[in-house]
Design a protein around this motif. Structure first.
Motif, PDB file in Angstrom:
ATOM      1  N   GLU A  58       0.863  -1.188   0.000  1.00 36.57           N
ATOM      2  CA  GLU A  58       0.000   0.000   0.000  1.00 36.57           C
ATOM      3  C   GLU A  58       0.896   1.234   0.000  1.00 36.57           C
ATOM      4  N   ILE A  70       1.145   5.215   0.444  1.00 36.95           N
ATOM      5  CA  ILE A  70       0.445   6.391   0.979  1.00 36.95           C
ATOM      6  C   ILE A  70       1.243   7.625   0.586  1.00 36.95           C
ATOM      7  N   SER A  92       0.950  11.704   7.489  1.00 33.54           N
ATOM      8  CA  SER A  92       0.295  10.426   7.200  1.00 33.54           C
ATOM      9  C   SER A  92       0.322   9.468   8.395  1.00 33.54           C
ATOM     10  N   GLY A 121      -2.658   9.367  10.764  1.00 36.47           N
ATOM     11  CA  GLY A 121      -3.791   8.717  10.097  1.00 36.47           C
ATOM     12  C   GLY A 121      -3.685   7.205  10.165  1.00 36.47           C
ATOM     13  N   LEU A 122      -2.447   6.723  10.069  1.00 37.01           N
ATOM     14  CA  LEU A 122      -2.206   5.280  10.164  1.00 37.01           C
ATOM     15  C   LEU A 122      -2.539   4.790  11.573  1.00 37.01           C
ATOM     16  N   ALA A 152      -4.731   6.086  13.511  1.00 37.38           N
ATOM     17  CA  ALA A 152      -6.196   6.142  13.645  1.00 37.38           C
ATOM     18  C   ALA A 152      -6.863   4.900  13.050  1.00 37.38           C
ATOM     19  N   ARG A 153      -6.191   4.206  12.124  1.00 33.87           N
ATOM     20  CA  ARG A 153      -6.777   2.998  11.512  1.00 33.87           C
ATOM     21  C   ARG A 153      -6.793   1.815  12.475  1.00 33.87           C
ATOM     22  N   ARG A 154      -6.031   1.932  13.562  1.00 37.01           N
ATOM     23  CA  ARG A 154      -6.019   0.891  14.622  1.00 37.01           C
ATOM     24  C   ARG A 154      -5.772  -0.503  14.071  1.00 37.01           C
ATOM     25  N   GLU A 155      -4.831  -0.593  13.159  1.00 30.68           N
ATOM     26  CA  GLU A 155      -4.447  -1.895  12.612  1.00 30.68           C
ATOM     27  C   GLU A 155      -3.485  -2.576  13.582  1.00 30.68           C
TER      28      GLU A 155
END
Ligand code: DHB
Ligand code: MG
Length: 221
Positions: free
Chosen positions: A112, A114, A121, A124-125, A127-130
């Protein structure tokens, strides 16, 4: 000993352990055709990243600084099925060449890209809680290396690796208070890495086709 000897030995090592192939040659050719700077890692450095990823069984890798995706290809090839590389690139033009390289390499499903400043960025990553990353490779603007370190440590799992290219800069990091922001960033990064109790780390001094530089290797406790 001359730089020429270091370069010839580097070529010898790469010829034995990191021979080129159509995928990597294609990536370099597209990078050249797009007149991008030829500052990607060497083949041998790529093999080292690949081996480190395999040694820790990395499934999720974060890269800061895609350029044309040469290092990303080495990292993506080290992944097991279902693995993923998230790579961040400031330049939309560079990211476009990288995407072409990933498509030609048949790696689009694993990578991916970005686009944008990694400093913007990365939140934001988060915030994705991966799931956390197993490995992070920092190879972007050196002036922001200290800030990148702060942002990636919480994104990396215990036992995970944080690596950073270009942290010696021909020995210029020895000069305290360098006026060169890239050198000062690398030196500040090294001090920060050494002092961070969450990490244990070392810098590998490297000579060869990329000149005299260093690769930082840190492990999250
Ligand atoms: C430069 C950047 C790199 O990441 C590298 O490996 C070598 C040189 C540069 O900006 O000059
Ligand atoms: Mg680099």
């Amino acid at each position: 000993m001359s730089n020429d000897l270091f370069e010839r030995v580097d070529a010898y090592i790469d010829g034995l352990f990191a021979p080129s192939d159509a995928m990597l040659d294609g990536a370099v050719a597209r990078s050249r055709a797009a007149e991008m700077p030829e500052i990607q890692i060497s083949a041998g450095q790529g093999k080292l990243l690949y081996l480190l990823a395999k040694l820790i069984g990395a499934r999720r890798i974060l890269e800061l600084g895609t350029l044309a995706g040469y290092s990303t290809i080495w990292l993506a090839r080290a992944l097991p099925p279902g693995g993923r590389v998230v790579t961040m690139e400031f330049s939309a033009a560079h990211a476009e060449v990288a995407r072409q390289n990933f498509a030609a390499a048949g790696l689009v499903d694993r990578i991916e890209v970005i686009v944008g400043a990694a400093l913007e960025s990365l939140p934001g990553l988060v915030a994705r809680r991966e799931p956390l990353f197993d490995m992070v490779f920092i190879d972007a603007d050196k002036n922001n290396y200290p800030a990148y370190l702060d942002l990636v440590v919480p994104l990396t799992r215990p036992g995970g690796l944080i690596l950073a290219d270009n942290v010696i800069r021909g020995g210029k990091v020895l000069v305290a208070g360098s006026m060169d922001a890239q050198v000062a960033g690398a030196a500040a990064f090294n001090s920060k890495l050494a002092a961070d109790a969450r990490l244990e780390a070392i810098v590998l001094q490297q000579v060869g086709v990329k000149g005299h530089d260093g690769l930082a290797v840190g492990r999250v406790r």
